[in-house]
Enzyme design. Sequence first.
Site, mmCIF file in Angstrom:
data_model
loop_
_atom_site.group_PDB
_atom_site.id
_atom_site.type_symbol
_atom_site.label_atom_id
_atom_site.label_comp_id
_atom_site.label_asym_id
_atom_site.label_seq_id
_atom_site.Cartn_x
_atom_site.Cartn_y
_atom_site.Cartn_z
ATOM 1 N N LYS A 99 3.598 -7.087 3.911
ATOM 2 C CA LYS A 99 3.345 -5.690 3.583
ATOM 3 C C LYS A 99 2.978 -4.982 4.886
ATOM 4 C CE LYS A 99 -0.478 -3.619 4.297
ATOM 5 N NZ LYS A 99 -0.718 -2.194 4.469
ATOM 6 N N ASN A 110 -0.297 10.728 6.892
ATOM 7 C CA ASN A 110 -1.542 10.228 7.461
ATOM 8 C C ASN A 110 -2.636 11.278 7.574
ATOM 9 O OD1 ASN A 110 -1.136 7.334 8.019
ATOM 10 N ND2 ASN A 110 0.665 8.136 9.064
ATOM 11 N N GLU A 158 5.847 4.416 7.762
ATOM 12 C CA GLU A 158 5.461 5.688 7.147
ATOM 13 C C GLU A 158 6.127 6.894 7.792
ATOM 14 O OE1 GLU A 158 1.263 5.646 7.510
ATOM 15 O OE2 GLU A 158 0.970 4.395 5.739
ATOM 16 N N THR A 211 0.886 -1.180 0.000
ATOM 17 C CA THR A 211 0.000 0.000 0.000
ATOM 18 C C THR A 211 0.915 1.219 0.000
ATOM 19 O OG1 THR A 211 -0.203 -0.150 2.412
ATOM 20 C CG2 THR A 211 -1.994 -1.061 1.093
ATOM 21 N N SER A 244 -8.297 11.387 1.817
ATOM 22 C CA SER A 244 -8.973 12.489 1.137
ATOM 23 C C SER A 244 -8.208 12.920 -0.093
ATOM 24 C CB SER A 244 -9.179 13.654 2.112
ATOM 25 O OG SER A 244 -8.013 13.920 2.845
ATOM 26 N N THR A 274 -0.827 -3.300 10.695
ATOM 27 C CA THR A 274 -1.473 -3.377 9.383
ATOM 28 C C THR A 274 -0.556 -4.160 8.505
ATOM 29 O OG1 THR A 274 -2.434 -1.237 9.629
ATOM 30 C CG2 THR A 274 -2.455 -2.119 7.440
#
Lengths: 383, 383
Positions: free
Chosen positions: A168, A378, A259, A146, A383, A179
């Site tokens: 992942k 994040n 991230e 992702t 959006s 995740t």
Amino acid sequence: MTVTAPKGFTAAGVAAGIKESGQPDLALVVNEGPRRAAAGVFTANRVKAAPVLWSQQVLRGGEVSAVVLNSGGANACTGPKGFQDTHATAERAAAALGHSAAEIAVASTGLIGTYLPMDRLLPGIDKAAAELSPHGGERAAIAIRTTDTVHKTAVRAGEGWSVGGMAKGAGMLAPGLATLLVVLTTDADLAPPVLDKAVRDAVRTTFERVDSDGCMSTNDTVLLLASGASGVTPGYEEFADVLREVCEDLARKLIGDAEGASKDIRIEVIHAATEDDAVEVGRTIARNNLLKCAIHGEDPNWGRVLSAIGTTKAVFEPERLNVAINGVWVCREGSAGDGRDLVDMRFREVRITADLDAGTHSAVIWANDLTAEYVHENSAYSS
Amino acid sequence: MTVTAPKGFTAAGVAAGIKESGQPDLALVVNEGPRRAAAGVFTANRVKAAPVLWSQQVLRGGEVSAVVLNSGGANACTGPKGFQDTHATAERAAAALGHSAAEIAVASTGLIGTYLPMDRLLPGIDKAAAELSPHGGERAAIAIRTTDTVHKTAVRAGEGWSVGGMAKGAGMLAPGLATLLVVLTTDADLAPPVLDKAVRDAVRTTFERVDSDGCMSTNDTVLLLASGASGVTPGYEEFADVLREVCEDLARKLIGDAEGASKDIRIEVIHAATEDDAVEVGRTIARNNLLKCAIHGEDPNWGRVLSAIGTTKAVFEPERLNVAINGVWVCREGSAGDGRDLVDMRFREVRITADLDAGTHSAVIWANDLTAEYVHENSAYSS
């Protein structure tokens, strides 16, 4: 290589059009046998994605013929329709592979709360089935990404058998689990109960000890498939050690690609009264936003480590706590110790050692720093 | 006004030179009587600063004549010398005011792990004592700031009596408590046991329900001093209501000034099986970094709310959860509800309502978003 390194496995990774970017988003891993033993560990989150609910059922039979994985959508918080979509996914793979849907595990990752585009996902399964190959592991690992910047794979050899894996995950990493989607394969000839114990043991001290941002996902899945194609049945400890090594390797790669992170923080809690104490203290340190900011700023702020330890229920006396950062004991007996200016924090890996001086147990938790990039990535996700 | 609004109190705030910036850093609040009843609540952190350990002892006597507060240094994790410094602080104030040191409470805030510059702090006490005034409350509130951008005060009147308060805190806000120092004063004529119950009740539903960043400090202190100077003894409920209003006002101001925050998030959990469930769910939502980032990005990402709820032990069924953001029910029965595009998130205050559909209890927790500015401010704090 990766999941196709052990004998008896084929895999594929394709772009089914689930992601608007056109990037690969659907992977298939098939156990070609002769055995199809399997075990799995799933998220402890009580809000579970449809594919988790499905795959938990599949695993009860102890046999998995294939795993369908998609990125581009988590299929979580999607109600009865979401579950029907997962069911349809398994049915389509079953038809393409000539197996029963009851032996097809499904895993999804991506945004929560939206439906998967089944009109693109289902044809993608046919496409992946047509591309299955004993060399397809790499492409499968690429298709499950992702926000991962790299695909994560690992492989270790035993004597006449091996374990391969792909993972992942790049955020929302937390114990119980992250995740993360992980598929582990082996050609060792082992029964489901042995695989179950081995995968639980391995996960407990690897994936459950990475905590990038304290958040727990709805989709976490770790599957272990055994083909028996090597004809070798290793002893439990021998197998468990190799499996743990593969999981450690993958877990470390998840932290290294979290991230927005600029530091990988290895938190070792030593001299704890119990292993549970060590893990609790490690996790509490790992989740302290103020400390994570300080580490980002290359500031050996041991006061924030003590503040975090003080919120736990672990056995310790404040005036007996010692803390080292990158090997320098900046806190001794609860007060300032060696000079903070001795601590070199320029490198990506930062080591924090928390000495509780209360026993003989220890644990290592891996975490990341908190950065403006994490906030940025994040803030803009859905959006 | 503030702490000097009720009759029977004087205060002062001076620059003692504890802060290198030369900003005000030392405050004195004196109860001029006739009564000197007091109660207090302190951090639940097991690593407690020296002034917390000291003031807890003082409060056991139920009487406090004065409070010395300093910013510019927390005097936490400073061992026996730190405790001696706090003791010397109380002794100096006792000498200046003609009271016993056993009735002088001390509170400190600032960096953990360094000693206070006593050569500047002690003369500062004399200076503050010389400047004591019934109009000094504002200057006292200014002197206790650390990274606060504004000083926080509140006052409410009862019938013939009043409650005043000042607070400092701008981060590390968490239940049990926050990096906050709060002094509350009243001229109501009440005994220590009544004050104790009232301050605990008020703190439980105000300061303990703000959670800016999930971190708990070593120094949190809330003190309530009663002078009896009004000659009025209000009923318990009457007093408790006014005290709670002052605390609510101050708590809201703390959240509104939290480090780097761009949003104040009001999380209301409704239809919980118990109040404990409601508080647990509210705090868990409040601490979810991914959600805090999403709110910062003005993204009504209800999936992250459900992910957070799923990690709690509260009574709920995933398929019965409802979530509203700013009044729009974006999640109904565990799945997508009304359109996310209906949610207007341009304003600083964001309201999240989590409906557990499991009972009749509710709770409100206040939190902040997670921003690049928070990271920046806390990366550079001690270095």
